[in-house]
Design an enzyme around this catalytic site. Structure first.
Site, mmCIF file in Angstrom:
data_model
loop_
_atom_site.group_PDB
_atom_site.id
_atom_site.type_symbol
_atom_site.label_atom_id
_atom_site.label_comp_id
_atom_site.label_asym_id
_atom_site.label_seq_id
_atom_site.Cartn_x
_atom_site.Cartn_y
_atom_site.Cartn_z
ATOM 1 N NE ARG A 122 -3.145 0.360 -0.793
ATOM 2 C CZ ARG A 122 -3.369 0.358 -2.105
ATOM 3 N NH1 ARG A 122 -3.101 1.426 -2.837
ATOM 4 N NH2 ARG A 122 -3.830 -0.703 -2.705
ATOM 5 C CD GLU A 146 2.608 37.904 -4.478
ATOM 6 O OE1 GLU A 146 1.883 38.622 -3.764
ATOM 7 O OE2 GLU A 146 2.772 36.678 -4.273
ATOM 8 C CG ASP A 193 0.205 36.728 -7.245
ATOM 9 O OD1 ASP A 193 0.199 35.503 -7.488
ATOM 10 O OD2 ASP A 193 -0.420 37.234 -6.293
#
Length: 197
Positions: free
Chosen positions: A11, A108, A129
């Site tokens: 798993r 940014e 942005d």
């Protein structure tokens, strides 16, 4: 290998393989969309805790590029940093004073005014942005090669080609690592008799 070991690890191994394969597949789909443009697809630090190195390797396997590995290899100045520094210029200047001339500084920006201020202060990369396609196109023209440009925010497989055609250098997409759909993989064993165990 021994059946007990295979079943005990099954798993975790399948989950890891499925997630990383999903990252590589999502990356490849986006890279294919921007083929023929000058833009590069880059990842972000938005990775699953403990899996950053593996997920970034999966991005490379899918044809993307790694941006920053962590907070240590480049500076990213975001809106909160600008607010605390008092201005775009002050944020870049303070960062440069702290890290020196050889560390990449990215900031940014959300407007042409912030872009000009970032370039004037010596930023290496400007992150455009959440800008519209038209705003990004104008920002690339305004930057005019004085710094690298990165598009970010809400980019999907449906929009990435138009973003790339604006002329940006990089397109960063966080969901390719933190939310890529896992590939469905399975382990099917075949019993070949007692001598095979």
């Amino acid at each position: 290998g021994p059946a007990r070991s295979l079943l005990a690890a099954e798993r975790v191994a399948l989950n890891l393989l499925g997630q990383l394969s999903g990252v590589a597949t999502a990356t490849r789909e986006l890279v294919d969309q921007i083929s023929g443009t000058s833009a590069a697809l880059v990842d972000t630090r938005k990775t699953v805790p403990g899996l950053r190195a593996l997920q970034k390797a999966a991005v490379l396997a899918g044809g993307g590029k790694n941006h920053r590995m962590g907070l240590y290899d480049a500076v990213l100045i975001k809106d909160n940093h600008i607010a605390l520094a008092g201005s775009t210029e002050a944020a870049v200047e303070q960062a440069r004073a702290a890290v020196g001339p050889d560390t990449t500084i990215e900031i940014e920006v959300e407007s042409a005014e912030e872009l000009e201020a970032a370039i004037a202060a010596g930023a290496d990369i400007v992150m455009l942005d959440n800008m519209s396609i038209d705003e990004m196109r104008e920002a690339v023209v305004l930057a005019d090669g004085r710094c690298r440009t990165e598009a970010s925010g809400g980019i999907t497989i449906a929009t990435i080609r138009e973003v790339a055609k604006t002329g940006v250098d990089m397109i960063s997409v966080g969901w390719i690592t933190h939310s890529a759909p896992a590939l469905d993989v399975a382990l099917d064993l075949e019993y070949l008799g007692p001598e095979s165990i």
